[in-house]
Design a protein around this motif. Structure first.
Motif, short mmCIF file in Angstrom:
data_model
loop_
_atom_site.label_atom_id
_atom_site.label_comp_id
_atom_site.label_asym_id
_atom_site.label_seq_id
_atom_site.Cartn_x
_atom_site.Cartn_y
_atom_site.Cartn_z
N HIS A 114 9.56 1.44 -0.29
CA HIS A 114 8.73 2.63 -0.24
C HIS A 114 9.60 3.87 -0.35
N ASP B 54 0.84 -1.19 0.00
CA ASP B 54 0.00 0.00 0.00
C ASP B 54 0.88 1.25 0.00
N SER B 55 0.55 2.21 -0.88
CA SER B 55 1.45 3.35 -1.01
C SER B 55 1.39 4.26 0.22
N ALA B 56 0.28 4.18 0.98
CA ALA B 56 0.23 4.99 2.19
C ALA B 56 0.70 4.18 3.39
N TRP C 269 9.31 7.62 0.08
CA TRP C 269 8.35 8.62 0.59
C TRP C 269 8.54 9.94 -0.15
N THR D 201 1.57 12.33 2.11
CA THR D 201 1.30 11.11 2.90
C THR D 201 1.67 9.80 2.22
N ASN D 202 2.08 9.86 0.95
CA ASN D 202 2.30 8.59 0.26
C ASN D 202 3.74 8.37 -0.17
N GLN E 110 -0.79 1.97 5.07
CA GLN E 110 -1.77 1.83 6.15
C GLN E 110 -2.64 0.60 6.03
N HIS F 92 7.21 13.21 0.60
CA HIS F 92 6.85 14.54 1.11
C HIS F 92 7.86 15.63 0.80
N GLN G 213 7.26 1.70 9.55
CA GLN G 213 6.52 0.85 8.62
C GLN G 213 6.85 -0.62 8.87
N TYR H 63 -1.29 13.75 -1.62
CA TYR H 63 -0.60 12.51 -2.00
C TYR H 63 0.88 12.61 -1.68
N TYR I 239 1.18 8.29 -8.39
CA TYR I 239 -0.14 8.92 -8.19
C TYR I 239 -1.24 8.06 -8.79
#
Ligand code: ADP
Ligand code: MG
Length: 1050
Positions: free
Chosen positions: A716, A642-644, A718, A846-847, A646, A720, A977, A843, A806
């Motif tokens: 992953h 999952d890209s977030a 990130w 948070t992703n 969660q 941000h 994570q 996006y 995205y």
């Protein structure tokens, strides 16, 4: 004569242990004849009405092992009540000479057998009805020479084969018993044993024998009972003199049918497998559905497809014929079974529309014999017409019997005539003799005096039906084909994975020891034993892939816990949970509240435990067929995908490994279930004819699949920092679904110009909102992977990396690289976001980009026509037209195609570009002018220490602080994570006696300490990062204040 509708009753059972553990909700309500089901997802209700709705879910107590209503107001329907309303009328019908049929429908575990046969003291309709029948016979007036005769037969339909459950010693008939049609066009099984019974005890014995035969059925495979139908037929005949003194016979046939689990009636649908669905679909059950549907429609033009399955042939007169029929639909109360329960209710709803025309079967005895005689004469004549050698092998049911068929029919007729003329007492005498010949086995008394093994089956109805005494000395356990002849004490097993001489059970005075032979699979209380191990009362034993036994010790050991208590505690689920626990798979709800992640964990746990015996079975079959393929269950952690980061969903899947080539496949649960059925079919065919397996084309082989790419793990990245237009460069761990490090990956993501020129820190911004409404260009580079385990394990393999950015539909992929543990990927991709909106900014905040690493294997077929994205993220209403950005360097052929496509698009856009260029030139001219104005204005302002405008200086400082913050926070994010992936605590180590050994506690303590220290690291990392950020900001603010002070004082 008007017809009479099939009577339909529904009954809901209590929650079972597994449902209780999962905090299940009851989705059914009953109010007199109506039953309402609630959709647990939408809350929508649907109400059905039936002749009877039996609430057996709650409101009961146990008294002397019998479940009864707990108060006068309780609506709980107990076994007696169900018998009184459904079973009693079947008996009344029988006395009157009507045929009756009672069948139970519902998914596996819904309570069909409970209603039909019952458990222990909670006797079901069949035993109560039989008891009542003999009570009535004993009390009947026999003054005018009236005779009452009861015969009993019991058959099973498995995979469209009919097996006589009362004929264990007669050898199994290849392909099962034949079903034939008699002169009245009804179907029957001529060679089925139909045994005379003089009292209830005889029926009880036969039912027990039937259960034993069902358990030791020749297939050896798991869960066969849920896929088979059981039909018990009681024939009740009354011979008496009618008013004019003529001998008259009144007959009635009572069919009691316990159907296969309804979940076998339809296709599971979405397996996505290249092979058709296996015997998941039960032909008989599916046809029963079609027959019911056709009959419910009541369209005389439509033919009812009775002939399409064995079951519907045998039930022909019960459905739309000469029978009074009752259907019990058994329902599970639990929310997880909603779909299946709704489908059962719909099925029952259709069945109630069926009309039957039952007639009393009454005719002069003499006429019955006369009919048989004239039928025989007709058959003999037909046979003569055929002449010798002129046999036409046509289907008997089409009216063109072959000579062989005719001869068979004649022989059967003669047997029937003989039987009809034989006196009842003679028949009983014969049956008794046979019984004594066949049953000289251990008496029940032996089990009171000696320790014994007792079988445990997935179907609770078949648990405890086989008991094997352990006597002083050595008892051999195994297939025992040769040992049996040598008259040694043995427990002969036919299960999969059982060797000829599998293990010894040694009884030495009052000690019992289990000794596995070679490396054969013998598990005690969940753990495999390799040396001699003492057995205690209540031990659970597994041999081979799934032969389960409960060990009942010496009589003096049974005081604390009786054999009966142990039997009800140690059911099939108990065994499987224990086996799972010994593999470190454990699950229990800690709270009453059930959130989604817990529900998903519970589902995954249930799936794991359910698949375990099936996986053990395919491994055993694979070994026996020398397939060199190993199967292994594992839990997929979807969070890793999952890209977030969660996602809490978990799923089980099966890893399939070719032991020689090391090729790997991953099968979804649905695919595994399908393949398991096909593998069982293949194994069955192998048992019938071993050559069958050799002649199988690989495309039809359920063990075979073309080589495929395997998902190895992902990293992953990130995003941000991109919200601040700040480049990020990182070496990131590649983690598998189960959280194991599979290697690392070096990635850079930088802002760039619309022409794809990478930009540095200088374009950084402090407020991400500045991006809103504008275009953003970014440049993704995957430089290298290092330490790839997948290649280390086998250097014939390769990898490629895929990712999506995205909302891209297809995403991108790197070239394929082979044989290298630290391969250079040299991948770059320019992505343009035409108009940044709030969603996109969110996006970025948070992703992460999930870089998926896929394993390539030798023999891989090249996949042409891969669709990839063009790298333009378009806003819903684009502000400007954006041309596809520069493309990645790549040298694989598939990527070449993609490149060509992109080139094409690029060409089409050249025109538009040159238009834009003109506009841009104009814009530039205006901007340059403005800039010059600004510069000239700036010269008049006071410069800072380094010659930089003070405002800009602070901005740069803040920027640097932010950048440092992102670098600090990145490892923290990865650690977090990792922790969220719920890595599994170490497996408990066990000593030979099955107890968890001391080292295990130390393992656990170390595990807890590691967790603790990891959390410590995360928290101090986070503290540090925030502190540094605070200090930097404070410093900047101080500098700004000083600056303005200086400016103010000046
Ligand atoms: N009405 C009921 N009351 C109590 N227990 C029940 C009832 N119906 C079913 N059970 C229990 O549920 C389990 C599964 O029932 P079973 O009749 O064997 O299912 P099926 O034959 O449909 O596969 C058994 O352990 C049985 O004792
Ligand atoms: Mg059953």
């Amino acid at each position: 004569m008007p017809g009479e509708n099939v009577q339909v009753a529904v009954r809901v059972r209590p929650f079972n242990q597994r449902e209780k553990n999962a905090n299940s909700k009851c989705i059914l309500k009953m109010d007199r004849g109506s039953t309402t089901i609630t959709n647990p997802h939408t809350g929508e209700n649907k109400t059905f009405t039936f002749d009877h709705s039996y609430w057996s879910h709650d409101g009961f107590v146990e008294k002397d092992s019998v479940l009864i209503p707990d108060s006068a107001n309780s609506i709980y329907a107990d076994q007696r009540m169900v018998f009184n309303q459904l079973g009693r009328q079947v008996l009344d019908n029988a006395w009157e000479g009507y045929n009756s049929t009672l069948f139970a429908y519902g998914q596996t575990g819904s309570g069909k057998s409970y209603s039909m046969l019952g458990y222990g003291a909670n006797k079901g309709i069949v035993p109560i009805a039989c008891g009542e029948l003999f009570k009535a016979i004993d009390g009947a007036d026999k003054s005018n020479g009236k005779q009452m005769q009861v015969t009993f037969s019991m058959l099973e339909i498995y995979n469209e084969n009919v097996r006589d459950l009362l004929a264990s010693n007669k050898g199994s008939t290849h392909g099962g018993l034949k079903v034939r049609q008699d002169r009245n066009q009804s179907f029957y099984v001529p060679d089925l044993r139909n045994l005379p019974c003089e009292n209830y005890g005889a029926i009880e014995r036969l039912m027990k024998e039937g259960a034993i035969n069902r358990t030791t059925a020749s297939t050896n495979m798991n869960a066969t009972s849920s896929r088979s139908h059981m039909v018990i037929t009681i024939k009740f005949k009354q011979v008496f003199n009618n008013a004019s003194g003529e001998s008259t016979t009144k007959t009635s046939e009572i069919n009691l049918v316990d159907l296969a689990g309804s979940e076998r009636a339809k296709s599971t649908g979405a397996t996505g497998d290249r092979l058709k669905e296996g015997s998941a679909i039960n032909v008989s059950l599916l046809t029963l559905g079609s027959v019911i549907e056709a009959l419910a429609e009541n369209n005389p033009k439509k033919t009812v497809p009775y002939r399409e399955s064995v079951l519907t042939k045998l039930l022909k007169s019960a459905l739309g014929g000469n029978s009074k029929t009752v259907m019990i639909a058994a329902l599970s109360p639990a929310d997880i079974n909603f779909e299946e329960t709704l489908s059962t209710l719909r099925y029952a709803d259709r069945a109630k529309k069926i009309q039957n025309k039952a007639v009393i079967n009454l005719s002069p005895t003499e006429k019955l014999i006369q009919d048989l005689k004239s039928e025989n004469a007709r058959l003999l004549q037909l046979l003569a017409q055929h002449g010798t050698g002129a046999s036409v092998n046509k289907d008997a049911s089409q009216g063109f019997p072959s000579s062989a068929d005719l001869e068979l029919l004649i022989a059967q007729n003669e047997r029937q005539m003989k039987e009809t003329m034989m006196t009842w007492d003679q028949k009983l005498e014969e049956a008794k003799k046979e019984w004594q010949l066949e049953h000289v086995s251990a008496s029940d008394k032996m089990f009171l005096e000696h320790p014994y093994f007792q079988n445990v089956n997935e179907d609770p109805q078949l648990s405890g039906v086989i008991k094997k005494c352990i006597l002083e000395g050595v008892t051999v356990v195994g297939k025992c084909t040769s040992i049996q002849q040598s008259k040694k004490a043995c427990i002969a097993l036919r299960g999969l994975g059982i060797q000829e001489h599998h293990a010894n059970i040694i009884c030495n005075k009052n000690r019992i020891i289990a000794e596995p032979l070679k490396s054969n699979d013998v598990f005690i209380n969940g753990s495999k034993i390799t040396t001699r191990t003492a057995l205690k009362h209540g031990d659970r034993i597994k041999m081979g892939s799934n032969s389960l036994f409960l060990f009942i010790g010496f009589p003096n050991e049974r005081k604390k816990e009786s054999a009966q208590e142990l039997t009800s505690k140690c059911d099939y689920a108990f065994f499987q949970n224990e086996l799972a626990a010994s593999l470190g798979i454990n699950y229990e709800f800690k709270t009453k509240q059930k959130d989604n992640s817990q529900a998903s964990l519970a589902r995954a746990y249930n799936d794991y435990v359910m698949l375990m015996p099936e996986v053990a079975q395919v491994n055993a079959i694979s070994q026996e067929l020398q397939k060199n393929i190993t199967f292994q269950i594992f839990v997929l952690n979807l969070a890793s995908h999952d890209s977030a980061g969660q996602e809490k969903e978990k799923e089980v899947a099966v890893k399939v490994v070719q032991n020689i080539t090391q090729q790997v496949w991953i099968w979804s649960k649905a695919k595994f279930i399908n393949r398991n059925y096909l593998i069982e079919e293949l194994y069955q065919a192998f048992l019938d004819d071993p050559k069958h397996v050799d002649s199988l084309a690989k495309e039809d082989d359920p063990f075979w699949d073309p080589v495929e790419d395997i998902y190895i793990g992902c990293s992953h990245v990130w995003l941000h920092s991109l919200a601040y237009r700040m480049p990020l460069e990182d070496q990131i761990v590649i983690l598998s679904h189960s959280g194991v490090e599979e290697g690392q990956m070096q990635v850079t993501i930088s802002p760039c110009t619309p022409n794809g020129v990478v930009q540095g820190d200088d374009v950084m911004i402090l407020d991400p909102n500045q991006l809103l409404g504008g275009r953003l260009d970014i440049f993704i580079q995957i430089h290298q992977c290092v330490g790839l385990q997948w290649i280390k394990q086998n250097n014939t393999r390769g990898i490629l990396i895929k990712f999506k950015f995205y909302n891209e539909r297809y995403g991108h992929q790197t070239r394929m690289v082979w044989h290298v543990v630290n391969p250079r990927m040299n991948f770059q991709k320019h992505i343009a976001i035409d108009c940044v909106d709030q969603d996109f900014l969110d996006y970025l905040h948070t992703n992460a980009i999930v870089m998926e690493v896929w394993g390539l294997q030798g023999g891989r077929q090249s996949i042409s026509n891969i669709t990839l994205d063009d790298g333009v993220i378009r806003a819903s209403s684009p502000a400007i037209t954006v041309s596809p950005p520069s493309t990645a360097a790549s040298n694989s052929s598939t990527e070449l195609e993609a490149l060509e496509r992109e080139l094409e698009i690029a060409r089409n856009n050249i025109e538009k570009l040159s238009e834009e260029k003109k506009e841009l030139k104009e814009l530039c001219r205006v901007l340059t002018k403005e800039n010059t104005n600004l510069k000239s204005r700036g010269k008049t302002e006071k410069k800072g220490k380094n010659g930089v405008v003070p405002g800009n200086d602070i901005q740069a400082e803040l920027g640097r602080a932010l950048k440092r913050h992102f670098v600090d926070v990145r490892p923290v994010q990865n650690q977090l994570q990792n922790l969220a992936r719920n890595d599994v605590p170490p497996e408990p180590r066990r000593s030979n006696n099955g107890l968890v050994n001391k080292d295990s506690y130390n393992d656990l303590r170390r595990y807890a300490e590691t967790c603790q220290s990891e959390i410590g690291k995360i928290s101090s990392g986070l503290d540090g990062a925030v502190k540094t950020l605070k200090e930097s900001v404070a410093a900047s603010v101080r500098a700004k204040k000083n600056e303005s002070k200086v400016n103010g004082t000046r």
